[in-house]
Design a protein around this motif. Structure first.
Motif, PDB file in Angstrom:
ATOM      1  N   MET A   1       0.816  -1.201   0.000  1.00 33.05           N
ATOM      2  CA  MET A   1       0.000   0.000   0.000  1.00 33.05           C
ATOM      3  C   MET A   1       0.861   1.267   0.000  1.00 33.05           C
ATOM      4  O   MET A   1       0.616   2.212  -0.758  1.00 33.05           O
ATOM      5  CB  MET A   1      -0.879  -0.042   1.261  1.00 33.05           C
ATOM      6  CG  MET A   1      -2.138   0.754   1.221  1.00 33.05           C
ATOM      7  SD  MET A   1      -2.985   0.610  -0.294  1.00 33.05           S
ATOM      8  CE  MET A   1      -3.046   2.330  -0.686  1.00 33.05           C
ATOM      9  N   LEU A   2       1.906   1.239   0.821  1.00 29.87           N
ATOM     10  CA  LEU A   2       2.778   2.413   0.892  1.00 29.87           C
ATOM     11  C   LEU A   2       3.506   2.630  -0.433  1.00 29.87           C
ATOM     12  O   LEU A   2       3.577   3.739  -0.962  1.00 29.87           O
ATOM     13  CB  LEU A   2       3.794   2.248   2.032  1.00 29.87           C
ATOM     14  CG  LEU A   2       3.172   2.244   3.428  1.00 29.87           C
ATOM     15  CD1 LEU A   2       4.214   1.906   4.480  1.00 29.87           C
ATOM     16  CD2 LEU A   2       2.550   3.591   3.718  1.00 29.87           C
ATOM     17  N   VAL A   3       4.023   1.501  -0.989  1.00 30.82           N
ATOM     18  CA  VAL A   3       4.744   1.598  -2.258  1.00 30.82           C
ATOM     19  C   VAL A   3       3.804   2.102  -3.356  1.00 30.82           C
ATOM     20  O   VAL A   3       4.149   2.988  -4.145  1.00 30.82           O
ATOM     21  CB  VAL A   3       5.342   0.235  -2.632  1.00 30.82           C
ATOM     22  CG1 VAL A   3       5.933   0.288  -4.026  1.00 30.82           C
ATOM     23  CG2 VAL A   3       6.411  -0.156  -1.636  1.00 30.82           C
ATOM     24  N   LEU A   4       2.579   1.532  -3.376  1.00 29.98           N
ATOM     25  CA  LEU A   4       1.621   1.946  -4.402  1.00 29.98           C
ATOM     26  C   LEU A   4       1.277   3.415  -4.256  1.00 29.98           C
ATOM     27  O   LEU A   4       1.069   4.108  -5.246  1.00 29.98           O
ATOM     28  CB  LEU A   4       0.352   1.092  -4.309  1.00 29.98           C
ATOM     29  CG  LEU A   4       0.489  -0.298  -4.916  1.00 29.98           C
ATOM     30  CD1 LEU A   4      -0.679  -1.168  -4.519  1.00 29.98           C
ATOM     31  CD2 LEU A   4       0.575  -0.191  -6.429  1.00 29.98           C
ATOM     32  N   GLY A   5       1.224   3.887  -2.995  1.00 24.64           N
ATOM     33  CA  GLY A   5       0.967   5.303  -2.767  1.00 24.64           C
ATOM     34  C   GLY A   5       2.005   6.165  -3.453  1.00 24.64           C
ATOM     35  O   GLY A   5       1.684   7.150  -4.112  1.00 24.64           O
ATOM     36  N   VAL A   6       3.284   5.736  -3.325  1.00 22.32           N
ATOM     37  CA  VAL A   6       4.352   6.472  -4.000  1.00 22.32           C
ATOM     38  C   VAL A   6       4.175   6.364  -5.512  1.00 22.32           C
ATOM     39  O   VAL A   6       4.288   7.340  -6.255  1.00 22.32           O
ATOM     40  CB  VAL A   6       5.729   5.923  -3.577  1.00 22.32           C
ATOM     41  CG1 VAL A   6       6.830   6.658  -4.305  1.00 22.32           C
ATOM     42  CG2 VAL A   6       5.893   6.055  -2.077  1.00 22.32           C
TER      43      VAL A   6
END
Lengths: 316, 222
Positions: free
Chosen positions: B193-198
């Motif tokens: 989720m965090l990576v996708l946010g970036v």
């Protein structure tokens, strides 16, 4: 056929005929309250019907016999439907004559007569209304049948009275499938009775109306009967919903005359609640475009089939 | 009808609710509402896990329930809301199929999933085995949601919903995965989720939109 079941049957028919306009009046009053308007009296529908019965009927020149007999046919079909629906007691002599599938057929018959009569005179609006009514009707019918099938699967019978008796006599059990079908049934009820997301019962704006467009050519006693029949239809649908989803308090055979005495006020309370709920739904939702109505009916069908599948999977 | 204890009836009701929410997500086009639906699905999942833990005395399920609550009901929706606000994406474009067709296809998927689950349920001996079909249906419906959407945001929400389905499937078939695996999956989802946010920000910078349609062509159009 005991005198009790006969009197239940008689009471149900008379109550349905007399209370249907009152129910419509109650819904209108609730709606007015919710919309901050000053509410008309709950007796207003009776006054409208009485006024119409005192007028002289005007018929279109080319109107055939079909146009003239339709109000009586529709009203008769609705009264017969009211006789089959177990709103107060489940021991009804007439339920042997027709199960819930025949009930759907009866409602379809009324719709067919209405549409044909609307096309009979040949005005553009009548034809338009009839076509729209048939469009909504043929999409709503399978959803309604699915709803009934789920309840029928649960109680192993298609007789509406037996379904209500079986469901009301059970110990506490959660039925996710019935919850799904209750949503589906609510959508069907709104569509079939020309309520707000599909049709606006209060409008006479020709381009958007469905139900009213079919009644444009009717006057006086014919119009009165048609409006009364529409009120009866709404009443019947609500009573079907009550019989399927909240049947507690209905008089069964074992309870005797006391059960019937209790069931009348219980039914009244349920109708009060249902009317308020209906008014709430109509107030918070906006009218859909006519061509979005199939989507709504597809959703209703989806819910009903989901209910069926969930019932088959979970057995509940 | 076989009598089912009330707790299990509640679990079944939760399962039905999960399925319903999957359909709601399939038809919903407002991204903010999608996030709310996802959070509700997480909450129902948490409730079902908790009830099953109570019923079967499987203590690690309590931990799973707590994990679900903190991660899927509170943290991830909060993160998604923040992303939506900062990216300014509130609506998905019209999906590839119109909503009635999507719904009817969804129904076929549910029938397929229920058929698929029958032999598995017959082998399983857990208390909630009848809900395996629903878990598979939730997974497949989320899959379908990912396929029919164009915007990256709704696809990610579909991905998270699929994870919900997987978790529920594991729970109803074998009372959940071993705790280590579950923690690992939770961490994976979090990091993803965090990576996708970036990623979202990168995609938007490149194409001025979150429409993944742009990623399909291999090179710049002349």
């Amino acid at each position: 056929m005991s005198p009790l079941s006969l009197s239940t049957q008689g009471l149900e028919i008379i109550a349905a005929i007399l209370a249907a306009p009152l129910f419509v009046g109650w819904v209108n009053q609730c709606r007015a309250w919710l919309q901050n308007r000053s509410a008309p009296s709950v007796l207003q529908p009776y006054r409208g019907i009485r006024k119409l019965f005192h007028k002289d009927a005007v018929l279109a020149e080319r109107a055939s016999a079909l146009f003239r007999i339709t109000p009586y046919m529709v009203f008769g079909a609705m009264v017969l439907a009211a006789a089959i629906i177990p709103s107060m007691g489940t021991r009804l002599p007439l339920t042997i004559a027709a199960d819930s599938i025949a009930l759907v057929g009866l409602l379809a018959t009324a719709r067919m007569f209405m549409s044909l009569a609307a096309m009979d005179v040949g005005t553009a609006f009548g034809t338009l209304g009839a076509r729209r009514e048939m469009m909504v009707g043929f999409l709503a019918e399978p959803a309604l049948l699915m709803v009934i099938f789920v309840a029928a699967l649960i109680s192993q019978t298609t007789s509406l009275a037996a379904i209500a008796e079986h469901l009301s006599g059970q110990t506490l059990a959660l039925y996710p499938s019935l919850a799904f079908t209750a949503v589906a049934f609510t959508l069907v009820l709104l569509a079939e009775n020309a309520r707000i997301p599909v049709d606006n019962p209060a409008t006479h704006l020709e381009l958007t109306m469905i139900h009213e467009a079919m009644l444009l050519e009717y006057s006086a006693r014919h119009l009165a009967l048609m409006e009364w029949a529409a009120a009866l239809k709404l009443f019947n649908y609500v009573c079907i919903g009550i019989a399927l989803f909240v049947p507690w308090g209905v008089a069964t055979e074992s309870q005797g005359p006391v059960g019937l005495l209790i069931s009348v006020p219980v039914l009244g309370l349920k109708l009060l609640g249902a009317g308020a709920g209906l008014a709430l739904i109509e107030t918070v939702s906006a009218k859909l475009r006519v061509f979005r109505a199939p989507e709504l009916m597809a959703t209703a069908f989806l819910f009903a089939v989901l209910g069926l599948l969930v019932h088959l999977l979970l057995g509940a | 009808m076989v009598h089912i204890p009330l707790l299990l009836q509640l679990v079944n009701a939760c399962a039905a609710g999960l399925l319903l929410l999957s359909f709601a997500m399939l038809s919903q086009r407002r991204v903010v509402t999608l996030v709310y639906l996802l959070a509700t699905q997480g909450a129902l999942l948490c409730l079902a896990t908790f009830l099953l833990a109570w019923r079967t005395n499987q203590h690690h399920l309590y931990i799973s329930a707590a994990l679900t609550l903190s991660l899927k009901v509170l943290f991830l929706p909060w993160l998604l809301h923040r992303l939506i606000r900062r990216l300014g994406v509130y609506w998905d474009t019209e999906p590839l199929l119109n909503s009635s067709v999507t719904m009817l296809l969804g129904l076929l998927i549910v029938v397929f999933a229920f058929g698929l689950a029958q032999p598995i349920a017959a082998l399983s001996s857990t208390a909630a085995r009848s809900t395996i079909g629903i878990a598979i249906a939730v997974i497949l419906l989320a899959f379908m949601m990912m396929i029919t959407r164009r915007k990256a945001m709704s696809q990610v929400i579909g991905f998270l919903s699929m994870e919900n389905g997987l978790f529920f499937g594991a729970m109803s078939a074998t009372y959940g995965m071993p705790l280590v695996v579950e923690l690992g999956v939770a961490l994976d989802v979090l990091v993803a989720m965090l990576v996708l946010g970036v990623f979202f920000f990168q995609i938007r910078e490149q194409f001025d939109s979150l429409d993944l349609h742009h990623l399909e062509s291999l090179k710049e159009k002349p």
